[in-house]
Design a protein around this motif. Structure first.
Motif, PDB file in Angstrom:
ATOM      1  N   PHE A  61      -6.465  -2.206  68.025  1.00 55.97           N
ATOM      2  CA  PHE A  61      -6.317  -2.825  69.333  1.00 55.97           C
ATOM      3  C   PHE A  61      -6.077  -1.745  70.390  1.00 55.97           C
ATOM      4  O   PHE A  61      -5.038  -1.079  70.398  1.00 55.97           O
ATOM      5  CB  PHE A  61      -5.161  -3.820  69.328  1.00 55.97           C
ATOM      6  CG  PHE A  61      -5.513  -5.156  68.715  1.00 55.97           C
ATOM      7  CD1 PHE A  61      -6.381  -5.245  67.634  1.00 55.97           C
ATOM      8  CD2 PHE A  61      -4.976  -6.328  69.215  1.00 55.97           C
ATOM      9  CE1 PHE A  61      -6.713  -6.464  67.071  1.00 55.97           C
ATOM     10  CE2 PHE A  61      -5.296  -7.557  68.654  1.00 55.97           C
ATOM     11  CZ  PHE A  61      -6.168  -7.637  67.577  1.00 55.97           C
ATOM     12  N   VAL A  82      -7.125  -6.096  76.363  1.00 56.25           N
ATOM     13  CA  VAL A  82      -6.989  -5.491  75.036  1.00 56.25           C
ATOM     14  C   VAL A  82      -8.295  -5.695  74.283  1.00 56.25           C
ATOM     15  O   VAL A  82      -8.849  -6.806  74.266  1.00 56.25           O
ATOM     16  CB  VAL A  82      -5.815  -6.116  74.259  1.00 56.25           C
ATOM     17  CG1 VAL A  82      -5.705  -5.486  72.874  1.00 56.25           C
ATOM     18  CG2 VAL A  82      -4.524  -5.936  75.038  1.00 56.25           C
ATOM     19  N   GLU A  83      -8.795  -4.617  73.653  1.00 55.50           N
ATOM     20  CA  GLU A  83     -10.072  -4.658  72.933  1.00 55.50           C
ATOM     21  C   GLU A  83      -9.866  -4.254  71.476  1.00 55.50           C
ATOM     22  O   GLU A  83      -9.167  -3.282  71.187  1.00 55.50           O
ATOM     23  CB  GLU A  83     -11.068  -3.708  73.587  1.00 55.50           C
ATOM     24  CG  GLU A  83     -12.423  -3.662  72.902  1.00 55.50           C
ATOM     25  CD  GLU A  83     -13.352  -2.631  73.502  1.00 55.50           C
ATOM     26  OE1 GLU A  83     -14.515  -2.580  73.089  1.00 55.50           O
ATOM     27  OE2 GLU A  83     -12.894  -1.862  74.381  1.00 55.50           O
ATOM     28  N   ASN A  84     -10.478  -5.045  70.554  1.00 52.85           N
ATOM     29  CA  ASN A  84     -10.466  -4.699  69.129  1.00 52.85           C
ATOM     30  C   ASN A  84     -11.679  -3.813  68.849  1.00 52.85           C
ATOM     31  O   ASN A  84     -12.814  -4.294  68.795  1.00 52.85           O
ATOM     32  CB  ASN A  84     -10.514  -5.961  68.268  1.00 52.85           C
ATOM     33  CG  ASN A  84     -10.474  -5.662  66.774  1.00 52.85           C
ATOM     34  OD1 ASN A  84     -10.414  -4.506  66.372  1.00 52.85           O
ATOM     35  ND2 ASN A  84     -10.523  -6.695  65.949  1.00 52.85           N
ATOM     36  N   GLN A 112      -2.389  -8.881  66.622  1.00 54.85           N
ATOM     37  CA  GLN A 112      -1.297  -7.978  66.963  1.00 54.85           C
ATOM     38  C   GLN A 112      -0.541  -8.542  68.164  1.00 54.85           C
ATOM     39  O   GLN A 112      -1.078  -9.331  68.944  1.00 54.85           O
ATOM     40  CB  GLN A 112      -1.804  -6.575  67.300  1.00 54.85           C
ATOM     41  CG  GLN A 112      -2.368  -5.792  66.119  1.00 54.85           C
ATOM     42  CD  GLN A 112      -2.662  -4.338  66.477  1.00 54.85           C
ATOM     43  OE1 GLN A 112      -2.155  -3.825  67.477  1.00 54.85           O
ATOM     44  NE2 GLN A 112      -3.464  -3.686  65.647  1.00 54.85           N
ATOM     45  N   THR A 122       0.154  -1.932  72.020  1.00 57.47           N
ATOM     46  CA  THR A 122      -0.183  -2.652  70.788  1.00 57.47           C
ATOM     47  C   THR A 122       0.315  -1.792  69.629  1.00 57.47           C
ATOM     48  O   THR A 122       0.973  -0.771  69.837  1.00 57.47           O
ATOM     49  CB  THR A 122      -1.699  -2.866  70.674  1.00 57.47           C
ATOM     50  OG1 THR A 122      -2.330  -1.576  70.524  1.00 57.47           O
ATOM     51  CG2 THR A 122      -2.251  -3.548  71.912  1.00 57.47           C
TER      52      THR A 122
END
Length: 332
Positions: free
Chosen positions: A201, A225-227, A235, A282
């Protein structure tokens, strides 16, 4: 072994040693007890003049080649002096040499993720007539031989040979794998794919990154937030301000490659004016921004004058005048 049964192979030339030939002449006979080949001095066998049979009789040694026509007449062998010294005689087709043919393999096209174990197999058949033992190996181009098994197969018998291949040490890519015997080989394709990246994350953006507010105001902080991994994960996205502590934590679930926004609100009522750092984090990444809280009190002093007394007066020259007024600081 007394009078063993003999089975001779068509196309093969045999040599017999008869060390007792003088007392025990040897003869090969048909079903009617007629001599086909004989050491007896009383007559001759019907195949002794056949050039293909090439009969040779030197007393203690005799030799001949088993032709198809001779083999078709075989019934027994006997001592021409002692009929009780008799054994059965037969023939068989020529025996093919062992040949381990490799068929398959299975699967023809295998696809596996790096680190996984894949089972690869092939069928091996001895297409000859004679039993034999051979080593069956599996090879992968770039890695060479990675395994081998010993197989003993009688003529005409087939068996499946399989290997469990660990791909931990094989780089992602396209490969040819081959099953190999001493006589034959067969190949298939093996594709090793990269293992998926675990969820990660990343804090892509925080808005505002720097903000100034007056004490008592509410600050809204938006974070994206980017995975960046391949697999889905969950998370907590956390907003923390050192000196004020944990403000909020929100669980976020993201599929691989997806993004989402999280909104936090910070109430500055009762917070001392000053410079702060607001941290969005994160499990994998942290972003730090600047937060300035200004006092809600007016910092300017303002002096007002009122109640002048006397407001108006008349005096004669030389007299003393007393003037009074109220002075007030109306600022903060």
């Amino acid at each position: 072994v007394p009078n063993p049964a003999l089975t001779l192979t068509v196309g093969t030339r045999y040599r017999f040693e008869n060390l007792g030939w003088n007392a025990h002449p040897l003869a090969f006979r048909d079903e009617a007890d007629n001599a086909l080949l004989t050491q007896s001095t009383y007559g001759s066998g019907s195949f002794e003049n056949d050039s293909a049979v090439d009969w040779v009789d030197n007393g203690e040694e005799l030799a001949f080649t088993v032709t198809e026509s001779l083999a078709a007449e075989f019934d027994d062998y006997v001592c021409t002096v002692h009929p009780s010294m008799e054994g059965s005689l037969g023939a068989q087709a020529p025996q093919e040499e062992p040949f381990f043919a490799v068929r398959g393999p299975n699967p023809q096209s295998a696809v596996v993720t790096k680190g996984e174990t894949v089972e690869l197999s092939a069928t091996v058949e001895n297409t000859g007539d004679v039993e034999e033992t051979q080593a069956i190996a599996i090879e992968i181009d770039g890695s060479g031989e990675i395994g081998s098994q010993s197989q003993t197969l009688a003529g005409g018998i087939a068996n499946e040979v399989s290997f469990l291949v660990d791909t931990t040490d094989i780089d992602p890519g396209e490969y040819t794998y081959t099953f190999v015997s001493d006589d034959d080989e067969a190949s298939g394709s093996l594709t090793v794919e990269s293992a998926p990246d675990p969820p990660s994350f990343r804090v892509a953006t925080v808005t505002p990154s720097e903000v100034t507010v007056t004490q008592g105001e509410t600050v809204t902080v938006d974070a994206t937030v980017e995975n960046t991994g391949d697999e889905e994960g969950t998370q907590d996205v956390v907003l923390d301000i050192p000196g004020l502590g944990l403000i909020d934590a929100q669980p976020v679930t993201l599929a691989g490659g997806s993004a989402n926004s999280v909104t936090f609100e910070v109430d500055t009522t009762g917070v001392d004016p000053g410079e702060y750092t607001h941290i969005v984090s994160t499990d994998d990444e942290t972003f730090e921004g600047a937060l300035t809280i200004e006092s809600s009190v007016d910092p300017v002093a303002s002096f007002a004058v009122s109640g002048l007394s006397p407001a108006d007066g008349t005096v004669e020259q030389g007299e003393t005048v007393t003037a009074e007024a109220t002075v007030e600081n109306t600022g903060d």
